[in-house]
Design an enzyme around this catalytic site. Structure first.
Site, PDB file in Angstrom:
ATOM      1  N   ASP A   1       0.834  -1.202   0.000  1.00 44.23           N
ATOM      2  CA  ASP A   1       0.000   0.000   0.000  1.00 44.23           C
ATOM      3  C   ASP A   1       0.876   1.263   0.000  1.00 44.23           C
ATOM      4  OD1 ASP A   1      -2.677   1.236   0.423  1.00 44.23           O
ATOM      5  OD2 ASP A   1      -1.739   1.975   2.252  1.00 44.23           O
TER       6      ASP A   1
ATOM      7  N   GLU B   1       1.409  -0.456  -5.023  1.00 43.20           N
ATOM      8  CA  GLU B   1       0.571   0.666  -5.422  1.00 43.20           C
ATOM      9  C   GLU B   1       1.500   1.878  -5.416  1.00 43.20           C
ATOM     10  OE1 GLU B   1      -3.227   3.147  -3.793  1.00 43.20           O
ATOM     11  OE2 GLU B   1      -1.537   2.698  -2.528  1.00 43.20           O
TER      12      GLU B   1
HETATM   13  C1  NOJ Z   1      -4.372   3.062  -0.933  1.00 44.93           C
HETATM   14  C2  NOJ Z   1      -5.561   2.217  -0.653  1.00 44.93           C
HETATM   15  O1  NOJ Z   1      -5.933   1.536  -1.826  1.00 44.93           O
HETATM   16  C3  NOJ Z   1      -6.627   3.167  -0.153  1.00 44.93           C
HETATM   17  O2  NOJ Z   1      -7.880   2.528  -0.061  1.00 44.93           O
HETATM   18  C4  NOJ Z   1      -6.172   3.751   1.165  1.00 44.93           C
HETATM   19  O3  NOJ Z   1      -7.098   4.740   1.566  1.00 44.93           O
HETATM   20  C5  NOJ Z   1      -4.802   4.422   1.048  1.00 44.93           C
HETATM   21  N1  NOJ Z   1      -3.879   3.641   0.286  1.00 44.93           N
HETATM   22  C6  NOJ Z   1      -4.200   4.675   2.416  1.00 44.93           C
HETATM   23  O4  NOJ Z   1      -3.800   3.473   3.016  1.00 44.93           O
END
Ligand code: NOJ
Length: 532
Positions: free
Chosen positions: A193, A254
């Site tokens: 993440d 991500e």
């Molecule tokens: C990316 C995640 O996909 C999202 O849902 C989240 O709010 C943020 N990162 C913070 O962790």
């Protein structure tokens, strides 16, 4: 899979591991190879589980560690891999580490795990101009144990998600243990993440944000709190740890960064295996833009030897059936404002069908978001009082946030809760009654349904060897048409123009009716394309 919204087995209106276990045969039949599960750890749910209170347990709403073990075992028996979410930039403000940091006071080693700083202007102003992805300042002031107004702590997301300081050896070591905990249990991979957030420029200098600036990380160059080079040391450390397991383990990040070149740094040979492709996700439904994103993505990844990834929807983004039915078909990930316009869902669905065939014909891996195989639209009329995404509050009720793509799935029956949970129980977000036509049950045996299209395409994709390895080569075509070969015996043609285009070759699969010519907003997979 957004676990809260997938399937509920215990009748509390919230999806859980038991619900997912029960649907694994559906996923295997659909033809996916792996499931990525959004955070399942104990959490106060200030950000849908991306605020973790304990990294080595399961939230009781989702089940138990024994349920997780059983899920992994069942998935493996069905040939499915399991990828879980690693939320390492921040913890929950209810994590014992943060509670200890608050209690220990300024200057304590406990505070060094996070970013606690004195404020400017005698303490009354935040330490710098950094902003939160959910709106407003990235700093919140604490009350010290003696009751006085005190230091500030950094949170690039919600105040309930304090950022960890990854320069601290203790943070790195604790997360090694977290990774091992899950990899030892048989998890096949980790989705990392908010990777670009994990390193910060030394001294935490101002970013130069204008007052009221939005979190548009795709436009930032040399930003001190995003995509700072130090993040790659962390990723290398994890890769080495994953590689120490027999056969290795998968890491997918991500990383919403400036361009494909910056993104390619996350997937160098000793870092992550893959990274989500936000340029593709946010691209409008226009042939020129899509062609450019595809070319740039493949070109940037070539030197580092990483596979491309393709994705059109997620738990953070407006569902693409809805986006593709609007005048502006792109997406606004990372805070970019998206103009509102009326939505033509029939058009959006036609395009989404074509987009599925495009995505699944590209070289690399495709990521599907639960419910896109059912053609679910964004739910745009959720009542204000049910909204849960922190964006809604943090934006002063100007941005409705991401709840509209997180509405629980419709599985069966003709009224809510559509088999998602026990009859008579209200799901955690209300489902539209019009979803009776979109349930998995209603679509299962209908050859014209979105579900049948995805299932057929996924199974064909597996059986067509050219789609595994052959490179993409563009065929000459009109400006509004995407046409490419994958090897000598496979072509994909997507018509984004307003006129039908002639097809050459035998149609293996089409996203809509087509006899001879390919209608607008339709795609086809062809074999023997050169044979005419
Ligand atoms: C990316 C995640 O996909 C999202 O849902 C989240 O709010 C943020 N990162 C913070 O962790």
């Amino acid at each position: 899979m957004y676990l809260r919204s997938f399937a509920d087995s215990d009748g509390d209106g919230v999806g859980d591991i038991g619900g997912l276990r029960g649907k694994l045969p559906y996923l295997a039949d659909l033809g996916v190879d792996a499931v990525w599960i959004t955070p399942w750890y104990p959490s106060p749910m200030a950000d849908g589980g991306y605020d973790v209170r304990d990294y080595c347990d399961i939230d009781p709403r989702f089940g138990t560690l024994a349920d997780a073990d059983a899920l992994i075992a069942d998935a493996h028996r069905l040939g499915l891999r399991v990828i879980i979410d690693l939320v390492a930039n921040h913890t929950s403000s209810e994590h014992p580490w943060f509670a200890a940091a608050l209690a220990a006071g300024p200057g304590s080693p406990e505070r060094q795990r996070y970013f606690f700083r004195d404020g400017r202007a005698g303490g009354a102003e935040p330490p710098n101009d950094w902003i939160s992805a959910f709106g407003g300042s990235a700093w919140t002031r604490v009350v010290e144990p003696d009751g006085s107004p005190g230091q500030w702590y950094l949170h690039l997301f919600a105040p309930e998600q304090p950022d960890l300081d990854w320069d601290q050896p203790v943070v790195r070591e604790d997360f090694d243990a977290v990774l091992r905990f899950w990899l030892d249990r048989g998890v096949d991979g980790l989705r990392v993440d908010a990777a670009p957030a994990m390193a910060k420029a030394p001294g935490l200098p101002d970013a130069g944000h204008e007052p009221g600036a939005r979190f548009e990380s795709r436009t930032w160059i040399d930003n001190p709190h995003w995509d700072v080079d130090g993040v790659h040391d962390i990723l290398r450390r994890w890769r080495a740890l994953g590689d120490s397991y027999e056969g290795g383990r998968l890491f997918v990040t991500e990383a919403v960064v400036r361009d494909p070149e910056r993104l390619s740094r996350y997937v160098r040979p000793d870092e992550m295996h893959a990274s989500f492709n936000f340029d593709y996700l946010t691209a409008p439904w226009e042939a020129g833009r899509l062609r450019r994103v595809i070319d740039e993505s493949l070109a940037a990844l070539e030197p580092v030897g990483a596979p491309a990834t393709w994705v059109f929807s997620s738990h953070d983004e407006t569902r693409h059936v809805t986006r593709f039915g609007r005048a502006f078909t792109g997406a606004g990930f990372g805070g970019a404002a998206v103009p509102e316009s009326p939505t033509d869902l029939d058009l959006g669905r036609r395009r989404a069908r074509a987009a599925a065939l495009l995505t699944l014909a590209l070289p690399g891996s495709a990521y599907l978001y639960q419910g896109e195989e059912l053609g679910l639209p964004q739910v745009e009329d959720l009542p204000d009082e049910v909204l849960q995404d922190p964006t809604w509050e943090r934006s002063g009720h100007t941005d409705r946030g991401r709840d509209g793509c997180r509405v629980p799935l419709p599985w069966s029956g003709d009224r809510p809760p559509f088999g998602f949970t026990t009859d008579g129980v209200e799901p955690w977000l209300p489902q539209p009654s019009a979803w009776s036509a979109l349930t998995a049950e209603a679509q299962r045996d209908d050859p014209a349904s979105m579900l049948s299209l995805y299932r057929t395409a996924l199974h064909l994709r597996r059986s067509l060897v050219d789609l595994h390895a052959a490179p993409l080569t563009w065929r000459p075509s009109g400006d509004d048409v995407l046409a490419f070969d994958r090897g000598p015996d496979f072509a994909c043609v997507v018509n984004l123009s307003a006129r039908p285009v002639a097809l050459e070759g035998r149609v293996l699969l089409a996203s809509g009716p087509c006899s001879g010519d390919l209608p607008p907003d339709t795609a086809a997979w062809l074999s023997s394309p050169g044979a005419g």
